[in-house]
Design a protein around this motif. Sequence first.
Motif, PDB file in Angstrom:
ATOM      1  N   ASP A  11       0.817  -1.216   0.000  1.00 25.40           N
ATOM      2  CA  ASP A  11       0.000   0.000   0.000  1.00 25.40           C
ATOM      3  C   ASP A  11       0.850   1.265   0.000  1.00 25.40           C
ATOM      4  N   SER A  97       0.232  -2.683   4.798  1.00 29.95           N
ATOM      5  CA  SER A  97       0.799  -2.448   6.125  1.00 29.95           C
ATOM      6  C   SER A  97      -0.243  -2.668   7.225  1.00 29.95           C
ATOM      7  N   THR A  98      -1.500  -2.355   6.941  1.00 27.98           N
ATOM      8  CA  THR A  98      -2.552  -2.507   7.955  1.00 27.98           C
ATOM      9  C   THR A  98      -2.726  -3.957   8.383  1.00 27.98           C
ATOM     10  N   LYS A 101      -0.430  -4.893  11.167  1.00 29.95           N
ATOM     11  CA  LYS A 101      -0.618  -4.127  12.401  1.00 29.95           C
ATOM     12  C   LYS A 101       0.465  -3.076  12.577  1.00 29.95           C
ATOM     13  N   GLN A 103       1.700   0.951  10.876  1.00 27.90           N
ATOM     14  CA  GLN A 103       1.161   2.096  10.168  1.00 27.90           C
ATOM     15  C   GLN A 103       2.281   3.066   9.847  1.00 27.90           C
TER      16      GLN A 103
END
Length: 341
Positions: A11, A97-98, A101, A103
Amino acid sequence: MSYTIALNFEDGVTRFIGCKEGETVLDAAYRQKVNLPMDCSDGVCGTCKGYCEQGQFDMGDEYLEEALSDEEVAEGQVLTCQMVPSSDCVIQVPVASTLCKTQVGSVEGTVAAVESLSEDSIELVVDLENADGLTFLPGQYIHIDVPGTEVHRSYSFSSLPGDKRATFLIRNIPNGVMSGYLTERAKGGDRLKLTGPLGSFYLREVTRPVLMLAGGTGLAPFLSMLAQLVQKECDAPIHMVYGVNKDDHLVKTDALDAFKEALPNFSYSTVVVDDASEHPRKGYVTHHMDAGVLHDGDIDVYLCGPPPMVDAVLNHFDTEGITPQSFHYEKFTPNQVGERA
């Protein structure tokens, strides 16, 4: 000893972690609360598979062929549960990345200087509060919150990773949110929030000649790249074609001249679109890429500029049958940065 590992998620988020000597990337990530994909952690399932773009490491031989084949190893794919770095590394992680866990990070800074370089360009200088500066890959960008508003704008670094002072080239857009702030209200000491780094447009390991194509303030990421290449004492052939709309839009040529002195095989040429210009090279960057800088396609191309420029270069390469060994480009518009590697 510790190594810096850049984890690039699909992302566009990049997270940097420290990896101790003898430690696997997976263990280092979990120690720093980045939950990389994993099922077995024993080299059996292949869930933690990624791609190592640069860096040295040892994979050992305690993983199964079903988890990582010899062909995949030859392509640079790795199992982070088995990968033990012996240098700084850059790894592509094929998930958002989400899902891990983690950010995007942020850092605070203060305005150190705002300089009008031309009617078209502004240089913003930010003193970072983090004593260690900000880690990023040369070419990446960051979101900067515009003081007094609830919006941010995205800009590529023109400074080196780790510098305590970050610099940015910003296009002066009439009635622009950031432009208005910089030209009308900004003052030294203003606090800024920067969120990032982001983007898949960044300098890879240089193993062949490089062609850099910059349009307007798209010069910014190349200044960062060139500064790192000076640090690395790179001696590969590097040529830049830097295009602008008008004569006075050419900025930072003094910096490019300094890079010519510091890098033995770096050269650059400038191009101006304006028909009324007396510049020796007029037109577009596609008019000034001769065979000598293309090396018969044995070249890595980096391109950063407005969408019409990026599309024109892509069409030119297609029409001319030019297929570079690698091609990395980033389009930008006044309000956002879009990237593709």
